[in-house]
Design an enzyme around this catalytic site. Structure first.
Site, PDB file in Angstrom:
ATOM      1  N   HIS A   1       0.837  -1.133  -0.129  1.00  0.00           N
ATOM      2  CA  HIS A   1       0.033  -0.075   0.043  1.00  0.00           C
ATOM      3  C   HIS A   1       0.639   1.198   0.125  1.00  0.00           C
ATOM      4  O   HIS A   1       1.014   2.170   0.983  1.00  0.00           O
ATOM      5  CB  HIS A   1      -0.966  -0.157   1.228  1.00  0.00           C
ATOM      6  CG  HIS A   1      -2.080   0.845   1.043  1.00  0.00           C
ATOM      7  ND1 HIS A   1      -3.419   0.507   1.072  1.00  0.00           N
ATOM      8  CD2 HIS A   1      -2.191   2.264   0.735  1.00  0.00           C
ATOM      9  CE1 HIS A   1      -4.348   1.282   1.016  1.00  0.00           C
ATOM     10  NE2 HIS A   1      -3.447   2.525   0.818  1.00  0.00           N
TER      11      HIS A   1
ATOM     12  N   GLU B   1      -3.820  10.773   6.144  1.00  0.00           N
ATOM     13  CA  GLU B   1      -4.367  10.968   4.544  1.00  0.00           C
ATOM     14  C   GLU B   1      -3.291  11.216   3.638  1.00  0.00           C
ATOM     15  O   GLU B   1      -3.424  12.221   3.069  1.00  0.00           O
ATOM     16  CB  GLU B   1      -5.627  11.795   4.613  1.00  0.00           C
ATOM     17  CG  GLU B   1      -6.493  11.782   3.293  1.00  0.00           C
ATOM     18  CD  GLU B   1      -6.796  10.475   2.670  1.00  0.00           C
ATOM     19  OE1 GLU B   1      -6.576   9.550   3.097  1.00  0.00           O
ATOM     20  OE2 GLU B   1      -7.047  10.672   1.121  1.00  0.00           O
TER      21      GLU B   1
ATOM     22  N   TYR C   1     -14.991   5.606  -4.755  1.00  0.00           N
ATOM     23  CA  TYR C   1     -15.454   6.391  -4.094  1.00  0.00           C
ATOM     24  C   TYR C   1     -16.395   7.665  -4.800  1.00  0.00           C
ATOM     25  O   TYR C   1     -17.161   8.005  -3.632  1.00  0.00           O
ATOM     26  CB  TYR C   1     -14.019   7.380  -3.205  1.00  0.00           C
ATOM     27  CG  TYR C   1     -13.437   6.676  -2.563  1.00  0.00           C
ATOM     28  CD1 TYR C   1     -12.483   5.907  -2.812  1.00  0.00           C
ATOM     29  CD2 TYR C   1     -13.339   6.929  -1.163  1.00  0.00           C
ATOM     30  CE1 TYR C   1     -11.664   5.135  -1.875  1.00  0.00           C
ATOM     31  CE2 TYR C   1     -12.704   6.431  -0.179  1.00  0.00           C
ATOM     32  CZ  TYR C   1     -11.695   5.516  -0.650  1.00  0.00           C
ATOM     33  OH  TYR C   1     -10.785   4.840   0.408  1.00  0.00           O
TER      34      TYR C   1
ATOM     35  N   GLU D   1      -4.237   0.103  -5.573  1.00  0.00           N
ATOM     36  CA  GLU D   1      -4.087   1.415  -6.496  1.00  0.00           C
ATOM     37  C   GLU D   1      -2.724   1.513  -7.123  1.00  0.00           C
ATOM     38  O   GLU D   1      -2.317   2.650  -6.771  1.00  0.00           O
ATOM     39  CB  GLU D   1      -4.885   2.371  -5.792  1.00  0.00           C
ATOM     40  CG  GLU D   1      -6.151   2.367  -5.178  1.00  0.00           C
ATOM     41  CD  GLU D   1      -6.645   3.493  -4.450  1.00  0.00           C
ATOM     42  OE1 GLU D   1      -6.007   4.515  -4.443  1.00  0.00           O
ATOM     43  OE2 GLU D   1      -7.771   3.596  -4.041  1.00  0.00           O
TER      44      GLU D   1
ATOM     45  N   GLU E   1     -12.947  -0.423  -1.191  1.00  0.00           N
ATOM     46  CA  GLU E   1     -12.819   0.815  -0.704  1.00  0.00           C
ATOM     47  C   GLU E   1     -14.030   1.908  -0.975  1.00  0.00           C
ATOM     48  O   GLU E   1     -14.089   1.789  -2.299  1.00  0.00           O
ATOM     49  CB  GLU E   1     -11.538   1.548  -0.623  1.00  0.00           C
ATOM     50  CG  GLU E   1     -10.424   1.109   0.096  1.00  0.00           C
ATOM     51  CD  GLU E   1      -9.069   1.994  -0.062  1.00  0.00           C
ATOM     52  OE1 GLU E   1      -9.153   3.219  -0.265  1.00  0.00           O
ATOM     53  OE2 GLU E   1      -7.872   1.365  -0.109  1.00  0.00           O
TER      54      GLU E   1
HETATM   55  C1  PNW Z   1      -7.523   5.560  -1.436  1.00  0.00           C
HETATM   56  N1  PNW Z   1      -9.555   9.415  -6.397  1.00  0.00           N
HETATM   57  O1  PNW Z   1      -6.872   6.397  -2.356  1.00  0.00           O
HETATM   58  C2  PNW Z   1      -6.364   4.744  -0.742  1.00  0.00           C
HETATM   59  O2  PNW Z   1      -6.236   3.374  -1.088  1.00  0.00           O
HETATM   60  C3  PNW Z   1      -6.396   5.208   0.599  1.00  0.00           C
HETATM   61  O3  PNW Z   1      -4.817   5.021   1.062  1.00  0.00           O
HETATM   62  C4  PNW Z   1      -6.688   6.667   0.762  1.00  0.00           C
HETATM   63  O4  PNW Z   1      -6.627   7.145   2.093  1.00  0.00           O
HETATM   64  C5  PNW Z   1      -8.235   6.600   0.666  1.00  0.00           C
HETATM   65  O5  PNW Z   1      -8.379   6.452  -0.719  1.00  0.00           O
HETATM   66  C6  PNW Z   1      -8.725   8.068   0.865  1.00  0.00           C
HETATM   67  O6  PNW Z   1      -8.289   8.859  -0.193  1.00  0.00           O
HETATM   68  C7  PNW Z   1      -7.569   7.049  -3.222  1.00  0.00           C
HETATM   69  O7  PNW Z   1      -8.942  10.489  -6.589  1.00  0.00           O
HETATM   70  C8  PNW Z   1      -7.190   8.178  -3.665  1.00  0.00           C
HETATM   71  O8  PNW Z   1     -10.541   8.939  -6.645  1.00  0.00           O
HETATM   72  C9  PNW Z   1      -7.750   8.918  -4.881  1.00  0.00           C
HETATM   73  C10 PNW Z   1      -8.890   8.538  -5.377  1.00  0.00           C
HETATM   74  C11 PNW Z   1      -9.471   7.470  -4.653  1.00  0.00           C
HETATM   75  C12 PNW Z   1      -9.099   6.551  -3.688  1.00  0.00           C
END
Ligand code: PNW
Length: 492
Positions: A128, A446, A308, A174, A388
């Site tokens: 990660h 974060e 998300y 990711e 997630e």
């Molecule tokens: C994830 N987007 O990252 C990661 O796996 C985590 O480590 C992180 O804390 C979490 O989401 C919250 O940000 C993302 O831009 C980063 O769509 C960016 C995106 C989505 C997930």
């Protein structure tokens, strides 16, 4: 109000995986303890001033490294059957390769044993984003194919040790964001720039090696090791909705999707990168040889989606000409523009904290996205897990006290809406969604936004280290109760 009746009575399929998520660097703290080596994130948070918004680091945080027993005890009473987190490579191999750190292994032996004791099933990510710094210094980390063997050496060691307790393995979290961290990409909230490395297009080189490393490990896992669990990697992806039905907007949305989930999803479902990436990137995109295509195709047992939010997409003003010009700009190879505010001024949904400015609450988007992925984008996908989803309550960090911060009503709405729409995707659209994991078990680091952007379902006081469940923590549990989710025998 108009809560649909079919939803009120709908039940999850048996065995649906659900639980909370976290990752090693974001939650553990104890960064210098018990023989852990530094990762690229230690360098970043310490050496590059102001690259992390509040200048926080992963040094201490919620001290989960020491408090995991109480954290798992609370999780056991909560009753969620799964817990998704990651193993820290530099805790086990402080130099990325070479000598093993016994204290690091002992720690994870204890962590896994504690989860097993409570009957909580671990979904473990092997990576990660915390690349051992030694490998970055020696050969540029993921920009160099040498890392594939070092990763395999580490990952096989971890799998061999813990497979009997781990039903779900993620080879990478990711990979597209990890790759950006190696490039001259302008500093952003998730991928602060090192100002070193071979330039923005390094992400496509890094992506290539992560794909190969993933595929080699997955092949070994099934064919040689004969692992008992399922293996995949976590795809970051958002739903891209064309602003209008014009050809230009539809094509722009398709390109945005290709550059987001197609980049990694294309190779393992169809055996190659999407055509639009090849057309746009030319020689910037490494070529997959015939043998590599065969290796990668089918290398995931299921599709894991970190999904998300959603965006509106439109073609660039000036249409095809602007796009042609734009293709020579490596910052925007997808040559479209995406926004969470439509040209007519409507926002796509309520906003999260400013430290997650990419995130707005778009629950209906996940339902459309799950259908689109399994029916149109990657028809080879027969099984999808939302690995997630989650929300950072806006401005929560400015609240004066814990009692205010725990009334996370916007997160509560987001979680409820997401779960409802995941369920509707299953019951109404017949998508085989087999799991959903909520980011995150508690407030954590974060990345470039530091500790003030709080994604936790529990509030963490960094003074007292107290964890306080927020409203969303209870509401999510009620939702799973109501819809027939499985609970641990020890649940309260
Ligand atoms: C994830 N987007 O990252 C990661 O796996 C985590 O480590 C992180 O804390 C979490 O989401 C919250 O940000 C993302 O831009 C980063 O769509 C960016 C995106 C989505 C997930």
């Amino acid at each position: 109000s108009n809560y649909p009746e079919e939803l009120a009575v709908a039940k999850l399929p048996p065995g649906f995986n659900w639980g909370m998520t976290s990752s090693a660097y974001q939650l553990e703290g104890a960064a210098k303890d018990e023989g852990r080596g530094p990762s690229i994130w230690d360098l970043l948070s310490h050496r590059n001033p102001n690259q992390v918004a509040d200048n926080s680091t992963g040094d201490v945080l919620a001290q989960h490294y020491y408090l995991y027993k109480q954290d798992f005890q609370r999780l056991a009473k909560y009753g969620s059957p799964y817990y998704s987190t990651s193993i820290s490579w530099p805790r086990i191999f402080p130099f990325g390769k070479g000598p093993i750190n016994e204290a690091g292994i002992k720690h994870y032996d204890d962590v896994i044993a504690e989860l097993v004791k409570h009957g909580i099933k671990p979904a473990l990510s092997l990576f990660h984003w915390d690349t051992p710094l030694a490998l970055f210094n020696e050969y540029g980390g993921w920009t160099n194919p040498k890392i594939v063997d070092d990763y395999l050496n580490y990952a096989k060691f971890v799998i061999a040790r813990y497979d009997k307790h781990v039903p779900v393995w993620f080879t990478f979290n990711e990979p597209q964001y990890c790759n950006w961290q190696y490039s001259y990409y302008p500093a952003g909230i998730l991928y602060p720039s090192y100002g070193i490395g071979p330039g923005i297009n390094a992400r496509f080189i890094c992506g290539h090696y992560t794909l190969l490393a993933h595929a080699k490990l997955a092949k070994w896992y099934h064919n040689e090791f004969k692992g008992k669990g399922r293996i995949s990697f976590k795809n970051s992806g958002n739903y891209y909705q064309p602003v209008t039905n014009s050809t230009g907007d539809l094509e722009a949305a398709k390109r945005a999707t290709d550059f987001s989930i197609g980049w990694f999803g294309g190779p393992w479902t169809d055996g190659d990168y999407p055509q639009s990436l090849k057309d746009t990137l030319g020689e910037i995109l490494p070529t997959l040889s015939k043998a590599e295509k065969a290796l990668i195709k089918g290398s995931c047992d299921f599709y894991a989606l970190d999904g998300y939010t959603a965006f509106y997409v439109s073609e660039l003003p000036g249409g095809a000409n602007a796009c042609a010009r734009n293709r020579s700009d490596p910052n925007y190879p997808e040559c479209g523009s995406s926004s969470q505010v439509a040209p007519n001024g409507f926002s796509i949904g309520p906003a999260a904290d400013a430290g997650a400015s990419w995130l707005k609450s778009t629950p209906t988007g996940i339902r459309k996205f799950l259908s689109a992925i399994t029916k149109e984008i990657f028809p080879a996908v027969k099984d999808i897990v939302v690995s997630e989803f989650g929300f950072a309550e806006p401005f929560e960090s400015e609240y004066a006290s814990v009692p205010d911060a725990i009334w996370d009503l916007r997160r509560t709405d987001y979680i409820q809406g997401f779960l409802d729409n995941i369920l509707l995707a299953i019951t109404e659209d017949h998508v085989n969604v087999t799991g959903a994991y909520i980011w995150s078990i508690m407030d954590n680091f974060e990345w470039g936004s530091g500790i003030k952007t709080r994604f936790g379902m529990q509030y963490v006081s960094y003074d007292t280290l107290t964890r306080t469940p927020k409203a969303s923590w209870f509401q999510a549990r009620n939702w799973f109760k109501r819809h027939g989710g499985e609970f641990l025998p020890g649940a309260e």
